[in-house]
Scaffold this active site. Structure first.
Site, mmCIF file in Angstrom:
data_model
loop_
_atom_site.group_PDB
_atom_site.id
_atom_site.type_symbol
_atom_site.label_atom_id
_atom_site.label_comp_id
_atom_site.label_asym_id
_atom_site.label_seq_id
_atom_site.Cartn_x
_atom_site.Cartn_y
_atom_site.Cartn_z
ATOM 1 N N HIS A 214 0.732 -1.118 0.026
ATOM 2 C CA HIS A 214 -0.222 0.078 -0.105
ATOM 3 C C HIS A 214 0.841 1.345 0.104
ATOM 4 O O HIS A 214 1.835 1.352 0.243
ATOM 5 C CB HIS A 214 -0.993 0.048 1.112
ATOM 6 C CG HIS A 214 -0.266 -0.061 2.588
ATOM 7 N ND1 HIS A 214 0.340 1.012 3.287
ATOM 8 C CD2 HIS A 214 -0.092 -0.960 3.531
ATOM 9 C CE1 HIS A 214 0.860 0.760 4.080
ATOM 10 N NE2 HIS A 214 0.632 -0.498 4.533
HETATM 11 P P1 TYD Z 1 -1.601 -2.413 7.613
HETATM 12 O O1 TYD Z 1 -0.938 -0.853 7.770
HETATM 13 O O2 TYD Z 1 -2.185 -2.628 6.351
HETATM 14 O O3 TYD Z 1 -0.372 -3.460 7.734
HETATM 15 P P2 TYD Z 1 0.958 -3.774 6.814
HETATM 16 O O4 TYD Z 1 1.061 -2.655 5.984
HETATM 17 O O5 TYD Z 1 2.102 -3.603 7.839
HETATM 18 O O6 TYD Z 1 0.730 -5.107 6.326
HETATM 19 O O7 TYD Z 1 -2.271 -2.716 8.870
HETATM 20 C C1 TYD Z 1 -3.003 -3.956 9.242
HETATM 21 C C2 TYD Z 1 -4.215 -3.928 10.031
HETATM 22 O O8 TYD Z 1 -3.742 -3.340 11.103
HETATM 23 C C3 TYD Z 1 -5.232 -2.849 9.459
HETATM 24 O O9 TYD Z 1 -6.449 -3.475 9.756
HETATM 25 C C4 TYD Z 1 -5.169 -1.704 10.381
HETATM 26 C C5 TYD Z 1 -4.680 -2.098 11.576
HETATM 27 N N1 TYD Z 1 -3.652 -1.032 12.274
HETATM 28 C C6 TYD Z 1 -4.071 -0.191 13.045
HETATM 29 O O10 TYD Z 1 -5.207 -0.355 13.661
HETATM 30 N N2 TYD Z 1 -3.305 0.858 13.604
HETATM 31 C C7 TYD Z 1 -1.967 0.968 13.036
HETATM 32 O O11 TYD Z 1 -1.347 2.057 13.510
HETATM 33 C C8 TYD Z 1 -1.841 0.440 11.946
HETATM 34 C C9 TYD Z 1 -0.288 0.388 11.385
HETATM 35 C C10 TYD Z 1 -2.219 -0.667 11.635
#
Ligand code: TYD
Length: 131
Positions: free
Chosen positions: A48
């Site tokens: 993303h």
């Molecule tokens: P995401 O940022 O998509 O993870 P990555 O990029 O590391 O694979 O986040 C995964 C899940 O965690 C998503 O459902 C949102 C949640 N999340 C939070 O609630 N707070 C946060 O600070 C972050 C980074 C993610």
């Protein structure tokens, strides 16, 4: 520009100490800290971009790779030193992979969590950066 930065640190026979504050090595205030841990072998994270969020990504333990894509060029960074960080500017598609066993990915972020700041579709991301 997104790039590897050196985190100020003090080496000591008793163990080393790294520190991050506004001014060095980041030019944004930290509003949130999160970390990835217990990442299973072969897992991939990220995939993303963010519209405004800035981050400093640090392999505080172990190692992993971060691939950044600005809509034109892909660059791969291997993070494996606790005194180095990857400064990720807005408009960077990121993919994290090849986590070593026990790796911890610490992220210092300029904004609180806001799902509306995410771009999770790569076609939408390419339109965003090429507009
Ligand atoms: P995401 O940022 O998509 O993870 P990555 O990029 O590391 O694979 O986040 C995964 C899940 O965690 C998503 O459902 C949102 C949640 N999340 C939070 O609630 N707070 C946060 O600070 C972050 C980074 C993610």
């Amino acid at each position: 520009m997104s790039q590897i930065v050196t985190i100020p640190h003090v080496n000591d026979r008793r163990g080393n100490l790294g520190f991050v504050e506004l001014g060095a090595p980041i030019d944004f205030s930290i509003k949130r800290v999160y970390y990835l841990y217990d990442v299973p072998g072969g897992a991939e994270r990220g995939a993303h971009a963010h519209r405004e969020l800035q981050q400093l990504i640090v392999a505080v333990s172990g190692s992993f790779e971060v691939e950044l894509y600005d809509g034109f060029t892909r660059r791969s960074f291997h993070l494996n030193r606790a005194y180095e960080g990857l400064l990720v500017r807005p408009g960077s598609w990121r993919e994290l992979r090849n986590f070593s066993s026990g790796a911890v990915c610490l992220v210092l972020a300029s904004m609180e969590y806001d799902e509306s700041d995410y771009i999770r579709d790569i076609n939408e991301f390419e339109r965003f950066v090429r507009q």
